[in-house]
Design a protein around this motif. Structure first.
Motif, PDB file in Angstrom:
ATOM      1  N   ILE A   1       0.867  -1.173   0.000  1.00 26.27           N
ATOM      2  CA  ILE A   1       0.000   0.000   0.000  1.00 26.27           C
ATOM      3  C   ILE A   1       0.909   1.230   0.000  1.00 26.27           C
ATOM      4  CG2 ILE A   1      -1.814   1.260   1.225  1.00 26.27           C
ATOM      5  CD1 ILE A   1      -2.736  -1.517   0.220  1.00 26.27           C
ATOM      6  N   ASP A   2       0.667   2.103  -0.977  1.00 25.45           N
ATOM      7  CA  ASP A   2       1.526   3.281  -1.169  1.00 25.45           C
ATOM      8  C   ASP A   2       2.990   2.826  -1.183  1.00 25.45           C
ATOM      9  OD1 ASP A   2      -0.829   4.768  -1.310  1.00 25.45           O
ATOM     10  OD2 ASP A   2      -0.911   4.911   0.863  1.00 25.45           O
ATOM     11  N   ASN A   3       3.846   3.398  -0.313  1.00 26.07           N
ATOM     12  CA  ASN A   3       5.214   2.895  -0.354  1.00 26.07           C
ATOM     13  C   ASN A   3       5.577   2.109   0.895  1.00 26.07           C
ATOM     14  OD1 ASN A   3       6.061   3.671  -2.978  1.00 26.07           O
ATOM     15  ND2 ASN A   3       6.020   5.798  -2.272  1.00 26.07           N
TER      16      ASN A   3
ATOM     17  N   HIS B   1      -5.012   6.295  -2.238  1.00 30.56           N
ATOM     18  CA  HIS B   1      -3.983   5.274  -2.001  1.00 30.56           C
ATOM     19  C   HIS B   1      -3.691   4.486  -3.272  1.00 30.56           C
ATOM     20  CE1 HIS B   1      -3.843   5.809   2.328  1.00 30.56           C
ATOM     21  NE2 HIS B   1      -5.174   5.812   2.350  1.00 30.56           N
ATOM     22  N   TYR B   2      -2.486   3.947  -3.286  1.00 31.59           N
ATOM     23  CA  TYR B   2      -2.101   3.044  -4.373  1.00 31.59           C
ATOM     24  C   TYR B   2      -1.938   1.644  -3.825  1.00 31.59           C
ATOM     25  CZ  TYR B   2      -1.322   6.999  -7.403  1.00 31.59           C
ATOM     26  OH  TYR B   2      -1.519   8.118  -8.168  1.00 31.59           O
TER      27      TYR B   2
ATOM     28  N   SER C   1      -0.462  -1.223 -10.473  1.00 31.11           N
ATOM     29  CA  SER C   1      -0.708  -0.296  -9.381  1.00 31.11           C
ATOM     30  C   SER C   1      -2.119   0.258  -9.555  1.00 31.11           C
ATOM     31  CB  SER C   1       0.330   0.828  -9.438  1.00 31.11           C
ATOM     32  OG  SER C   1       0.082   1.754  -8.418  1.00 31.11           O
TER      33      SER C   1
ATOM     34  N   MET D   1      -5.103   2.734  -8.254  1.00 32.92           N
ATOM     35  CA  MET D   1      -5.385   3.921  -7.441  1.00 32.92           C
ATOM     36  C   MET D   1      -6.809   3.838  -6.900  1.00 32.92           C
ATOM     37  SD  MET D   1      -6.003   7.229  -6.628  1.00 32.92           S
ATOM     38  CE  MET D   1      -6.774   8.231  -7.874  1.00 32.92           C
TER      39      MET D   1
END
Ligand SMILES: Nc1nc2c(c(=O)[nH]1)N[C@H]1C(S)=C(S)[C@@H](COP(=O)(O)O)O[C@H]1N2
Ligand SMILES: [Mo]
Length: 515
Positions: A445-447, A478-479, A509, A511
């Protein structure tokens, strides 16, 4: 008005050819032959663009594009014919010649199949002439050539009546062309009894049934693609604008080339053989990261290694070039067809005869390779050869000569740009690495840290494997990233690659907005 006359005449060319073409078994009519030729000459980048943009609607998009192109050309020809009739005639004959050339160069099409296109072109010329005559009589066009106006066909009282007469004639002809074209398609379909024969066909039970599907193959997350893809939802990718229609009685497979013994197989030979059944996930090389050009089905067929064992390939052979009745071909490494994976000449898909658009009556299914180098539908010829001596359809168009499937994980739920409520969010999808299998799927999730998703049960290494993950989602954008690890322990690469030349790679990925 001259341009409109051109368009109506072009519609007549296509419609008359379509109607007459209904009586020809190949039904290689202008629209289909032009489109197929266009596909064959499509640069790889454009094919890739078309599939990425239109997906399995690529054929509809092609027809729209062709329709617009033909309409523009027809407008030009109409105006040319109005100004200089002889030049217009030349133009129409030239277009007719192009159409005929496209028709007769299609695989499996004979010279007689040019007849519908020739008659269509002549009918188009007659209509163009009939529509031009009232136009030439119009006084409002000072440049109207005076000599052409006075050639004895029944002429015109006033500009008003000729215009009315022109538009009536154009309208009536256009409607008639529409009816003729539709009628031709319907008639052609009704005259073909291949679909009926398929309905009536009863498949034998396999000597070796598929391994039972274990419970728990389906991801528990609602909305994840079904583990077994129904035939009606199975992606379809091919160069065939009109689906080849093959009678099982006419079908024959020729196995030849670098072999000790040439082999010929009839459909009855297949029905009588020791068939196997196996679940295999097919994947298209054009599938973009996150795309859905993959499907999983239960295939019934004869292992190709048994056919090759009868043909006895000679030393030095390293490839089998499979060719379809409509001229598509695929290059498959010989050893892949000889090892113990279930590469087969398939006649059944999910318990039914192959659907027409999925290769009826016989196609190839080869676990572990992208379809463009292995999954030849409507297959009629296997040539045992060498990569050094022969190139397949897409290899000649800039794609790779080999195509092992790359490891890929896909998020099905939530969808890209979805809005989800904060809290526990179910994430789920599928992953594939045919012949190596999937041993791990991870989510980021995200980084943040990579976290392991829960894998669904694996049915086999040649089928996709589903997964699920419970995400504690906090409000905001969020990614969600996903990656898989295959059975050799190799983690899916994050190196982004386009589908050309040997398959897309990179991590998907997604979004999402958490509310
Ligand atoms: N005759 C023929 N077979 C073909 C193709 C084709 O264009 N013509 N396309 C191949 C490609 S690129 C793929 S991905 C698979 C797709 O099979 P499906 O349409 O049954 O999913 O068929 C393969 N077999
Ligand atoms: Mo493909």
């Amino acid at each position: 008005m001259a341009a409109l006359a051109g368009v109506v005449a072009a519609a007549v060319v296509l419609a008359v050819a379509e109607l007459i073409g209904a009586f020809f078994t190949t039904r290689a009519t202008p629209l289909f032959a032009l489109g197929s030729t266009f596909i064959d000459f499509t640069p790889p980048g454009l094919k890739d663009f078309a599939i990425a943009t239109f997906g399995t609607n690529d054929k509809a998009a092609l027809f729209v594009g062709m329709g617009l192109t033909i309409a523009v050309l027809a407008c030009v020809l109409g105006v040319v014919a109005y100004r200089k009739w002889a030049l217009g005639v030349l133009g129409v004959l030239f277009m007719g010649a192009v159409i005929v050339a496209c028709v007769v160069t299609r695989a499996g099409v004979g010279p007689a199949d040019a007849i519908p296109s020739i008659l269509g072109t002549l009918a188009g010329l007659v209509v163009l002439r009939r529509l031009m005559v009232p136009l030439w009589g119009l006084k409002a066009w000072p440049e109207a050539p005076a000599d052409t106006a006075a050639d004895g066909e029944d002429m015109v009282g006033s500009d008003g009546t000729s215009r009315r007469r022109f538009f009536t004639a154009a309208g009536v002809t256009a409607v008639a062309a529409g009816v003729a074209a539709t009628g031709g398609r319907l008639l052609g379909a009704a005259r073909s009894n291949v679909a009926k024969a398929r309905e009536a066909l009863r498949l034998p039970s396999p000597a070796q049934p598929a391994a039972p599907v274990p419970s728990g193959v389906q991801s528990p997350v609602a909305g994840v693609t079904p583990w077994l893809t129904p035939n009606s939802e199975f992606y379809r990718i091919d160069t065939a604008l009109s689906v080849p229609e093959i009678n099982v009685d006419d079908w024959e497979l020729r196995v030849h080339g670098l072999v000790e013994q040439e082999v010929r197989l009839t459909f009855q030979d297949l029905l009588d053989a020791r068939l196997i059944e196996s679940h295999v996930t097919l994947t298209c090389v054009s599938n973009p990261v996150g795309g859905n050009l993959a499907g999983n089905a239960k295939w019934l067929g004869l292992p190709i290694r048994e056919v090759l064992a009868r043909a006895k390939p000679k030393d030095g052979a390293d490839m089998v070039l499979s060719t379809s009745i409509d001229g598509f071909s695929a290059s498959t490494p010989l050893e892949v067809l000889q090892d113990d994976r279930d590469a087969m000449l398939a006649i059944g898909m999910n318990g039914e005869p192959l659907p027409l658009e999925h290769g009826y009556p016989v196609r190839m299914v080869v676990p572990g390779l992208y379809g463009f180098v292995s999954a030849t539908k409507w297959v009629v010829d296997l040539e045992v050869t060498r990569f050094a001596d022969n190139k397949a359809y897409w290899t000649n168009r800039g794609w790779s000569e080999r195509g092992p499937i790359k490891t890929m994980a896909r998020v099905d739920v939530p969808k890209s740009f979805a809005k989800v409520p904060a809290g526990k969010v179910a994430v789920g999808g599928t992953a594939w690495a045919q012949t190596r299998g999937i041993t791990k799927v991870e989510i980021q999730i995200d980084n943040g840290e990579w976290a392991e998703a829960t894998l669904s049960t694996e049915a086999s290494t040649v089928t996709w494997r589903q997964w699920s993950y419970e995400w504690d989602a906090t409000p905001g954008p969020h990614y969600i990233k996903v990656r898989a690890t295959d059975g050799t322990g190799e983690v899916q690469t994050d190196q982004r690659a386009d589908p050309v030349p040997d398959g897309a790679s990179g991590w998907q990925s997604v979004m999402v907005t958490v509310q």
